[in-house]
Enzyme design. Structure first.
Site, mmCIF file in Angstrom:
data_model
loop_
_atom_site.group_PDB
_atom_site.id
_atom_site.type_symbol
_atom_site.label_atom_id
_atom_site.label_comp_id
_atom_site.label_asym_id
_atom_site.label_seq_id
_atom_site.Cartn_x
_atom_site.Cartn_y
_atom_site.Cartn_z
ATOM 1 C CB SER A 199 -4.192 -7.785 0.871
ATOM 2 O OG SER A 199 -3.795 -6.658 1.627
ATOM 3 C CE1 TYR A 212 -2.266 -5.530 -3.950
ATOM 4 C CE2 TYR A 212 -3.264 -4.551 -1.823
ATOM 5 C CZ TYR A 212 -2.471 -5.482 -2.331
ATOM 6 O OH TYR A 212 -1.654 -6.421 -1.611
#
Length: 257
Positions: free
Chosen positions: A147, A160
């Site tokens: 990401s 995350y």
């Protein structure tokens, strides 16, 4: 002749989290490029939908393999089933991931374990399993879906972001260790794409505006725009690339937030 081929004809891939969202799009895109695809996630119904799309629109084979990607035995079993059926493994795409948006001061041990198990440990176990096979069979490719949040601090949650940053570093270390075996390991770092995972948060007009304000291209991504880079990395066109992370983010990461 200088233009390398982007075709994946005759190759076989395993894609985790292939039941929906980015994973489904990647699996279909690989199939459109000629790659046979093993579809892995917990939910068989979602995988069957992906497989139906592949079978109806391409000549590629789709193998539905339900498995819990956080369970080593099930991951190893998925690879064993694919290799038994096809006799080969050319590509692994570690796409499965999840998030629980929680302020850092409120993160629980259970939340930490769940996100780390899903986003990071499962990718390592799958890579290790694929790597053992690829080492003995002349090499292969691994693509990790990280990401932009692994590169730039975002309001996605500390756990995350930590797992996605670790996935980028894992990509580099595995590329370094396994290059001598002909195993190329790269990553993709997406920004926002409209998927079942992001649909709710993107429906918040203020949050969406914040995203657009941070994105030079002033829009979120279309799923085909993350599929293209994956197919590129999987193809012969990227045969001299390893340990790299392509940020597919509309330019978001060039800002210094």
């Amino acid at each position: 002749m200088y233009l390398p081929t982007f075709t994946l004809e005759g190759r076989t891939a395993l894609v985790t989290g292939a039941g929906r969202g980015i994973g489904r799009a990647i699996a279909i895109g690989l199939a459109e490029a000629g790659c046979n695809v093993a579809l892995v996630s917990r939910t068989q119904a979602d995988l069957e939908e992906t497989a139906d799309i592949i079978r109806q629109n391409t000549k590629a084979q789709a193998y539905v393999i339900p498995a819990d990607i956080t369970d080593r035995k099930q991951i190893e079993g998925a690879f064993e089933q694919l290799i038994t059926e096809t006799g080969r493994l050319d590509l692994l795409v570690n796409n499965a991931g999840m998030n629980i948006r929680t302020p850092a001061l409120e993160v629980t041990d259970d939340q930490w374990e769940t996100i780390v198990q899903t986003n990071l440990k499962s990718a390592f176990i799958a890579s290790q399993t694929a790597g053992r096979y690829m080492k003995e069979h002349g090499g292969g490719k691994i693509i990790n879906i990280s990401s932009v949040g692994g590169h730039t601090a975002l309001r996605t949650g500390v756990v995350y972001g930590s797992t996605k940053a670790a996935l980028i570093q894992m990509t580099k270390v595995l590329a370094l260790e396994w290059g001598k075996y002909g195993i190329l390991v790269n990553a993709i770092g997406p920004w926002y794409f409209r998927t079942p995972l992001t649909e709710k948060i993107l429906s918040d007009e203020q949050y969406m505006q914040d995203i657009l304000d941070r994105t030079p291209l002033k829009r979120i991504g279309d799923l085909k725009e993350v599929v293209g880079p994956v197919v590129f990395l999987a193809s012969d066109a990227a045969n001299y690339m390893t340990g790299q992370t392509l940020l597919v983010d509309g330019g978001m990461s060039i800002y210094g937030f």
